[in-house]
Design a protein around this motif. Sequence first.
Motif, PDB file in Angstrom:
ATOM      1  N   UNK A 295      -5.425 -14.245  10.687  1.00 21.65           N
ATOM      2  CA  UNK A 295      -4.178 -14.208  11.451  1.00 21.65           C
ATOM      3  C   UNK A 295      -3.380 -15.488  11.256  1.00 21.65           C
ATOM      4  N   UNK A 296      -3.994 -16.626  11.499  1.00 23.83           N
ATOM      5  CA  UNK A 296      -3.259 -17.874  11.443  1.00 23.83           C
ATOM      6  C   UNK A 296      -2.828 -18.260  10.040  1.00 23.83           C
ATOM      7  N   UNK A 297      -3.625 -17.932   9.048  1.00 21.95           N
ATOM      8  CA  UNK A 297      -3.221 -18.222   7.671  1.00 21.95           C
ATOM      9  C   UNK A 297      -2.083 -17.314   7.212  1.00 21.95           C
ATOM     10  N   UNK A 298      -2.039 -16.103   7.701  1.00 20.05           N
ATOM     11  CA  UNK A 298      -1.017 -15.147   7.293  1.00 20.05           C
ATOM     12  C   UNK A 298       0.258 -15.241   8.126  1.00 20.05           C
ATOM     13  N   UNK A 299       0.173 -15.769   9.317  1.00 24.87           N
ATOM     14  CA  UNK A 299       1.301 -15.791  10.234  1.00 24.87           C
ATOM     15  C   UNK A 299       2.517 -16.501   9.632  1.00 24.87           C
ATOM     16  N   UNK A 300       2.318 -17.679   9.115  1.00 29.67           N
ATOM     17  CA  UNK A 300       3.434 -18.419   8.514  1.00 29.67           C
ATOM     18  C   UNK A 300       4.012 -17.721   7.298  1.00 29.67           C
ATOM     19  N   UNK A 301       3.148 -17.129   6.506  1.00 31.92           N
ATOM     20  CA  UNK A 301       3.600 -16.413   5.310  1.00 31.92           C
ATOM     21  C   UNK A 301       4.514 -15.256   5.693  1.00 31.92           C
ATOM     22  N   UNK A 302       4.097 -14.466   6.660  1.00 29.18           N
ATOM     23  CA  UNK A 302       4.905 -13.318   7.087  1.00 29.18           C
ATOM     24  C   UNK A 302       6.208 -13.793   7.728  1.00 29.18           C
ATOM     25  N   UNK A 303       6.117 -14.740   8.648  1.00 26.95           N
ATOM     26  CA  UNK A 303       7.326 -15.211   9.344  1.00 26.95           C
ATOM     27  C   UNK A 303       8.352 -15.812   8.384  1.00 26.95           C
ATOM     28  N   UNK A 304       7.928 -16.759   7.581  1.00 23.09           N
ATOM     29  CA  UNK A 304       8.887 -17.407   6.691  1.00 23.09           C
ATOM     30  C   UNK A 304       9.346 -16.480   5.570  1.00 23.09           C
ATOM     31  N   UNK A 305       8.468 -15.589   5.135  1.00 22.07           N
ATOM     32  CA  UNK A 305       8.865 -14.622   4.119  1.00 22.07           C
ATOM     33  C   UNK A 305       9.961 -13.693   4.611  1.00 22.07           C
ATOM     34  N   UNK A 306       9.793 -13.171   5.805  1.00 26.23           N
ATOM     35  CA  UNK A 306      10.812 -12.286   6.383  1.00 26.23           C
ATOM     36  C   UNK A 306      12.089 -13.078   6.661  1.00 26.23           C
ATOM     37  N   UNK A 307      11.954 -14.255   7.229  1.00 32.65           N
ATOM     38  CA  UNK A 307      13.116 -15.082   7.542  1.00 32.65           C
ATOM     39  C   UNK A 307      13.937 -15.367   6.279  1.00 32.65           C
ATOM     40  N   UNK A 308      13.246 -15.806   5.218  1.00 36.35           N
ATOM     41  CA  UNK A 308      13.939 -16.132   3.964  1.00 36.35           C
ATOM     42  C   UNK A 308      14.536 -14.906   3.282  1.00 36.35           C
ATOM     43  N   UNK A 309      13.977 -13.744   3.518  1.00 37.02           N
ATOM     44  CA  UNK A 309      14.523 -12.523   2.923  1.00 37.02           C
ATOM     45  C   UNK A 309      15.729 -12.008   3.705  1.00 37.02           C
ATOM     46  N   UNK A 310      15.718 -12.182   5.022  1.00 42.50           N
ATOM     47  CA  UNK A 310      16.756 -11.605   5.879  1.00 42.50           C
ATOM     48  C   UNK A 310      18.001 -12.488   5.982  1.00 42.50           C
ATOM     49  N   UNK A 311      17.824 -13.780   6.083  1.00 44.19           N
ATOM     50  CA  UNK A 311      18.961 -14.661   6.350  1.00 44.19           C
ATOM     51  C   UNK A 311      20.061 -14.569   5.294  1.00 44.19           C
TER      52      UNK A 311
ATOM     53  N   UNK B 267       9.789 -12.966  13.791  1.00 49.60           N
ATOM     54  CA  UNK B 267       8.771 -12.969  14.845  1.00 49.60           C
ATOM     55  C   UNK B 267       8.257 -11.578  15.159  1.00 49.60           C
ATOM     56  N   UNK B 268       9.173 -10.620  15.238  1.00 49.73           N
ATOM     57  CA  UNK B 268       8.752  -9.234  15.515  1.00 49.73           C
ATOM     58  C   UNK B 268       7.896  -8.686  14.376  1.00 49.73           C
ATOM     59  N   UNK B 269       8.298  -8.974  13.153  1.00 46.57           N
ATOM     60  CA  UNK B 269       7.531  -8.488  11.992  1.00 46.57           C
ATOM     61  C   UNK B 269       6.124  -9.065  11.995  1.00 46.57           C
ATOM     62  N   UNK B 270       6.029 -10.350  12.267  1.00 47.49           N
ATOM     63  CA  UNK B 270       4.730 -11.005  12.311  1.00 47.49           C
ATOM     64  C   UNK B 270       3.836 -10.373  13.377  1.00 47.49           C
ATOM     65  N   UNK B 271       4.404 -10.088  14.534  1.00 47.16           N
ATOM     66  CA  UNK B 271       3.624  -9.484  15.616  1.00 47.16           C
ATOM     67  C   UNK B 271       3.137  -8.098  15.246  1.00 47.16           C
ATOM     68  N   UNK B 272       4.013  -7.285  14.702  1.00 50.43           N
ATOM     69  CA  UNK B 272       3.640  -5.911  14.349  1.00 50.43           C
ATOM     70  C   UNK B 272       2.568  -5.893  13.258  1.00 50.43           C
ATOM     71  N   UNK B 273       2.712  -6.768  12.279  1.00 50.68           N
ATOM     72  CA  UNK B 273       1.780  -6.774  11.148  1.00 50.68           C
ATOM     73  C   UNK B 273       0.447  -7.431  11.514  1.00 50.68           C
ATOM     74  N   UNK B 274       0.477  -8.504  12.282  1.00 42.50           N
ATOM     75  CA  UNK B 274      -0.724  -9.314  12.463  1.00 42.50           C
ATOM     76  C   UNK B 274      -1.445  -9.153  13.808  1.00 42.50           C
TER      77      UNK B 274
END
Length: 107
Positions: free
Chosen positions: A28-44, A66-73
């Motif tokens: 969870x903790x290793x993947x959390x940053x990857x998902x959050x920043x990946x989605x953020x960088x793709x959406x902005x 944040x929502x994506x990270x929660x749903x996935x992780x």
Amino acid sequence: AKEFRWIREDVLKVVRRPYAGIAPHMLFYCSNGVVRFGVYDAVRPRLAEAGVGRRAQTFLAGALAGMSSTVVLHPFLVFKTVQQANRIPAAEVALELRRREGIRGWY
């Protein structure tokens, strides 16, 4: 309100297996940053192209990340909690959650 008390057996469980449930916790903790920043960088950038203001871009991209990270992780946290509370092997946790509660059991 229900009062929480440690009993001798609970203390012994923790002492005997202090790292129970650590694998899903680490995933969870290793993947959390990857998902959050990946989605953020793709959406902005897409929001910028759509003409959304800078502050709104930051807010919306962060909220979606944040929502994506929660749903996935979140299932990793449920898995960890069930494994720690019941002291059962990982394979059993997955099978029991699926059998008893289906997909809703992971959330």
